[in-house]
Design a protein around this motif. Structure first.
Motif, PDB file in Angstrom:
ATOM      1  N   VAL A   1       1.357  28.313  53.500  1.00 23.97           N
ATOM      2  CA  VAL A   1       1.103  26.944  53.064  1.00 23.97           C
ATOM      3  C   VAL A   1       2.422  26.216  52.847  1.00 23.97           C
ATOM      4  O   VAL A   1       2.565  25.061  53.240  1.00 23.97           O
ATOM      5  CB  VAL A   1       0.223  26.922  51.786  1.00 23.97           C
ATOM      6  N   GLU A   2       3.388  26.886  52.251  1.00 24.37           N
ATOM      7  CA  GLU A   2       4.694  26.267  52.039  1.00 24.37           C
ATOM      8  C   GLU A   2       5.351  25.917  53.374  1.00 24.37           C
ATOM      9  O   GLU A   2       5.943  24.851  53.518  1.00 24.37           O
ATOM     10  CB  GLU A   2       5.588  27.189  51.216  1.00 24.37           C
ATOM     11  N   LEU A   3       5.241  26.810  54.339  1.00 19.65           N
ATOM     12  CA  LEU A   3       5.801  26.549  55.668  1.00 19.65           C
ATOM     13  C   LEU A   3       5.108  25.348  56.312  1.00 19.65           C
ATOM     14  O   LEU A   3       5.761  24.485  56.907  1.00 19.65           O
ATOM     15  CB  LEU A   3       5.655  27.785  56.557  1.00 19.65           C
ATOM     16  N   LEU A   4       3.802  25.282  56.182  1.00 20.65           N
ATOM     17  CA  LEU A   4       3.054  24.152  56.739  1.00 20.65           C
ATOM     18  C   LEU A   4       3.429  22.841  56.051  1.00 20.65           C
ATOM     19  O   LEU A   4       3.589  21.812  56.708  1.00 20.65           O
ATOM     20  CB  LEU A   4       1.549  24.403  56.617  1.00 20.65           C
ATOM     21  N   GLU A   5       3.586  22.874  54.732  1.00 22.42           N
ATOM     22  CA  GLU A   5       3.984  21.672  53.998  1.00 22.42           C
ATOM     23  C   GLU A   5       5.377  21.213  54.439  1.00 22.42           C
ATOM     24  O   GLU A   5       5.627  20.016  54.600  1.00 22.42           O
ATOM     25  CB  GLU A   5       3.963  21.924  52.484  1.00 22.42           C
ATOM     26  N   LYS A   6       6.281  22.169  54.653  1.00 23.03           N
ATOM     27  CA  LYS A   6       7.633  21.834  55.140  1.00 23.03           C
ATOM     28  C   LYS A   6       7.548  21.223  56.533  1.00 23.03           C
ATOM     29  O   LYS A   6       8.205  20.219  56.825  1.00 23.03           O
ATOM     30  CB  LYS A   6       8.499  23.094  55.165  1.00 23.03           C
ATOM     31  N   GLU A   7       6.736  21.818  57.393  1.00 18.88           N
ATOM     32  CA  GLU A   7       6.548  21.299  58.760  1.00 18.88           C
ATOM     33  C   GLU A   7       5.991  19.880  58.711  1.00 18.88           C
ATOM     34  O   GLU A   7       6.395  19.005  59.467  1.00 18.88           O
ATOM     35  CB  GLU A   7       5.602  22.224  59.528  1.00 18.88           C
ATOM     36  N   ARG A   8       5.069  19.633  57.786  1.00 21.58           N
ATOM     37  CA  ARG A   8       4.473  18.306  57.631  1.00 21.58           C
ATOM     38  C   ARG A   8       5.534  17.284  57.209  1.00 21.58           C
ATOM     39  O   ARG A   8       5.613  16.191  57.751  1.00 21.58           O
ATOM     40  CB  ARG A   8       3.333  18.349  56.607  1.00 21.58           C
ATOM     41  N   ARG A   9       6.338  17.657  56.219  1.00 21.73           N
ATOM     42  CA  ARG A   9       7.397  16.738  55.753  1.00 21.73           C
ATOM     43  C   ARG A   9       8.373  16.409  56.882  1.00 21.73           C
ATOM     44  O   ARG A   9       8.731  15.248  57.079  1.00 21.73           O
ATOM     45  CB  ARG A   9       8.155  17.357  54.577  1.00 21.73           C
ATOM     46  N   GLU A  10       8.803  17.424  57.606  1.00 21.30           N
ATOM     47  CA  GLU A  10       9.763  17.213  58.693  1.00 21.30           C
ATOM     48  C   GLU A  10       9.165  16.343  59.798  1.00 21.30           C
ATOM     49  O   GLU A  10       9.839  15.467  60.349  1.00 21.30           O
ATOM     50  CB  GLU A  10      10.227  18.554  59.256  1.00 21.30           C
ATOM     51  N   THR A  11       7.908  16.571  60.120  1.00 19.70           N
ATOM     52  CA  THR A  11       7.239  15.772  61.152  1.00 19.70           C
ATOM     53  C   THR A  11       7.099  14.328  60.687  1.00 19.70           C
ATOM     54  O   THR A  11       7.364  13.397  61.448  1.00 19.70           O
ATOM     55  CB  THR A  11       5.854  16.371  61.487  1.00 19.70           C
TER      56      THR A  11
ATOM     57  N   LEU B   1       4.096  13.228  67.973  1.00 15.81           N
ATOM     58  CA  LEU B   1       4.306  13.606  66.575  1.00 15.81           C
ATOM     59  C   LEU B   1       3.086  13.292  65.713  1.00 15.81           C
ATOM     60  O   LEU B   1       2.776  14.029  64.774  1.00 15.81           O
ATOM     61  CB  LEU B   1       5.553  12.923  66.014  1.00 15.81           C
ATOM     62  N   GLU B   2       2.396  12.198  66.015  1.00 12.53           N
ATOM     63  CA  GLU B   2       1.167  11.880  65.279  1.00 12.53           C
ATOM     64  C   GLU B   2       0.113  12.963  65.509  1.00 12.53           C
ATOM     65  O   GLU B   2      -0.579  13.369  64.570  1.00 12.53           O
ATOM     66  CB  GLU B   2       0.634  10.508  65.682  1.00 12.53           C
ATOM     67  N   LEU B   3       0.015  13.445  66.736  1.00 11.63           N
ATOM     68  CA  LEU B   3      -0.911  14.542  67.041  1.00 11.63           C
ATOM     69  C   LEU B   3      -0.495  15.809  66.300  1.00 11.63           C
ATOM     70  O   LEU B   3      -1.334  16.495  65.710  1.00 11.63           O
ATOM     71  CB  LEU B   3      -0.962  14.792  68.548  1.00 11.63           C
ATOM     72  N   LYS B   4       0.796  16.103  66.306  1.00 11.75           N
ATOM     73  CA  LYS B   4       1.284  17.285  65.597  1.00 11.75           C
ATOM     74  C   LYS B   4       0.987  17.168  64.104  1.00 11.75           C
ATOM     75  O   LYS B   4       0.574  18.148  63.475  1.00 11.75           O
ATOM     76  CB  LYS B   4       2.782  17.466  65.813  1.00 11.75           C
TER      77      LYS B   4
ATOM     78  N   ARG C   1       2.730  33.747  67.395  1.00 10.13           N
ATOM     79  CA  ARG C   1       2.321  32.382  67.765  1.00 10.13           C
ATOM     80  C   ARG C   1       2.373  31.472  66.541  1.00 10.13           C
ATOM     81  O   ARG C   1       2.849  30.352  66.606  1.00 10.13           O
ATOM     82  CB  ARG C   1       0.915  32.393  68.378  1.00 10.13           C
ATOM     83  N   LEU C   2       1.881  31.978  65.415  1.00 12.30           N
ATOM     84  CA  LEU C   2       1.902  31.181  64.187  1.00 12.30           C
ATOM     85  C   LEU C   2       3.330  30.934  63.703  1.00 12.30           C
ATOM     86  O   LEU C   2       3.620  29.886  63.141  1.00 12.30           O
ATOM     87  CB  LEU C   2       1.087  31.861  63.092  1.00 12.30           C
ATOM     88  N   GLU C   3       4.206  31.895  63.953  1.00  9.53           N
ATOM     89  CA  GLU C   3       5.600  31.699  63.569  1.00  9.53           C
ATOM     90  C   GLU C   3       6.233  30.599  64.409  1.00  9.53           C
ATOM     91  O   GLU C   3       6.965  29.756  63.902  1.00  9.53           O
ATOM     92  CB  GLU C   3       6.384  33.002  63.734  1.00  9.53           C
ATOM     93  N   ALA C   4       5.922  30.578  65.697  1.00  6.79           N
ATOM     94  CA  ALA C   4       6.474  29.558  66.595  1.00  6.79           C
ATOM     95  C   ALA C   4       5.792  28.208  66.406  1.00  6.79           C
ATOM     96  O   ALA C   4       6.432  27.163  66.480  1.00  6.79           O
ATOM     97  CB  ALA C   4       6.337  30.009  68.045  1.00  6.79           C
ATOM     98  N   LEU C   5       4.474  28.235  66.194  1.00  6.67           N
ATOM     99  CA  LEU C   5       3.680  27.012  66.023  1.00  6.67           C
ATOM    100  C   LEU C   5       2.802  27.165  64.792  1.00  6.67           C
ATOM    101  O   LEU C   5       1.619  27.515  64.903  1.00  6.67           O
ATOM    102  CB  LEU C   5       2.784  26.772  67.250  1.00  6.67           C
TER     103      LEU C   5
END
Length: 113
Positions: A8-18, A57-60, A90-94
């Motif tokens: 979840v933390e990784l996803l939240e970080k990915e969200r912020r960066e996107t 990026l909106e899709l991501k 796969r989850l690590e990459a995406l």
């Protein structure tokens, strides 16, 4: 497979960066439109390229939001199509992936038809 807190933390970080990249590109696009000059062809090309990046990026961002929802439901890492675990590599990459590789390839193949 239930999500671990780092997922979840990784996803939240990915969200912020996107989101930050989206804001940067939208700002760039706004400046580009204001500063339009005689180089129309180049401006149109650059605008189209920037708009395409924004769309991707909106899709991501939608995919990341979906992955966060799945993580909170306890189904992160499970393919939404076949129900099998998604390969951890796969989850690590995406981290936003909600489909296993096999299902993703199959859906892309069907979409091309």
């Amino acid at each position: 497979m239930s999500p671990s807190k780092p997922d979840v933390e990784l996803l939240e970080k990915e969200r912020r960066e996107t989101q930050e990249e989206l804001e940067r590109l939208r700002g760039y696009l706004a400046i580009e439109v204001e500063g339009a000059d005689d180089e129309v062809d180049l401006d149109v090309y650059e605008r189209e390229k920037t708009l395409s990046l924004i769309q991707n990026l909106e899709l991501k961002l939608q995919e990341v939001d979906n992955a966060i929802t799945l993580a909170h439901k306890g189904t992160y890492g499970i393919c939404e199509r076949c129900g099998k675990p998604i390969d951890p590599a796969r989850l690590e990459a995406l981290p936003e992936a909600s489909l296993c590789f096999v299902c993703k390839v199959e859906l892309e193949r069907l979409a091309r038809r």
